[in-house]
Design an enzyme around this catalytic site. Structure first.
Site, mmCIF file in Angstrom:
data_model
loop_
_atom_site.group_PDB
_atom_site.id
_atom_site.type_symbol
_atom_site.label_atom_id
_atom_site.label_comp_id
_atom_site.label_asym_id
_atom_site.label_seq_id
_atom_site.Cartn_x
_atom_site.Cartn_y
_atom_site.Cartn_z
ATOM 1 N N ASN A 25 0.609 -1.064 0.238
ATOM 2 C CA ASN A 25 -0.004 -0.137 -0.058
ATOM 3 C C ASN A 25 0.712 1.432 0.155
ATOM 4 O OD1 ASN A 25 0.740 -0.033 2.222
ATOM 5 N ND2 ASN A 25 -1.159 -0.099 3.516
ATOM 6 N N CYS A 26 2.181 1.252 -0.426
ATOM 7 C CA CYS A 26 2.764 2.257 0.162
ATOM 8 C C CYS A 26 2.824 2.612 -1.482
ATOM 9 C CB CYS A 26 4.682 2.300 0.116
ATOM 10 S SG CYS A 26 5.534 3.498 0.145
ATOM 11 N N ASP A 27 2.521 4.410 -1.965
ATOM 12 C CA ASP A 27 2.801 4.848 -3.190
ATOM 13 C C ASP A 27 3.975 4.948 -3.301
ATOM 14 O OD1 ASP A 27 -0.800 5.948 -2.649
ATOM 15 O OD2 ASP A 27 0.399 7.643 -1.610
#
Length: 116
Positions: free
Chosen positions: A11-13
């Protein structure tokens, strides 16, 4: 270039941007989620030997949650223990292209790495 592995969390951009860039440029890689797939002490120690304390993301929420004494007394030995306890402390993504490892994502850096 041999096996390419991208380490990060789903979920890290920034990890998403790196994955998209690799996909868009048809570069085969394996994604390794450090939170769900885990990491070994040997891996973390190798990364620290090669990358130093830059491996630890000092802008992360995980880092900011640590007490001041822990942050101030950070050494490679202590960093290994911290990263194993909290893999989200790793500066993301960590790109392993076999012969070297690279932290973070900038399109220009990836273009240079892959000679594009």
């Amino acid at each position: 270039m041999g096996n390419i592995t991208l380490y990060g969390i789903k979920n890290c951009d920034t990890v998403k941007k790196a994955r998209r860039w690799l996909d868009d440029n048809a570069i085969a890689y394996r994604f390794h989620d450090v939170r769900t797939d885990g990491i070994s002490r040997a891996q973390v120690e190798q990364w620290l030997d090669e990358l130093g304390l830059a491996l630890v993301n000092k802008r992360s929420t995980s880092w900011k949650a640590l007490d001041e004494t822990t942050r101030a007394g950070l050494t490679s030995d202590k960093a290994a223990d911290l990263v194993l306890e909290q893999p989200t402390l790793i500066k993301r993504p960590l790109l392993d292209i076999g012969e070297s490892r690279h932290l973070g994502f900038k399109p220009a850096d990836y273009q240079h790495l892959f000679n594009l």
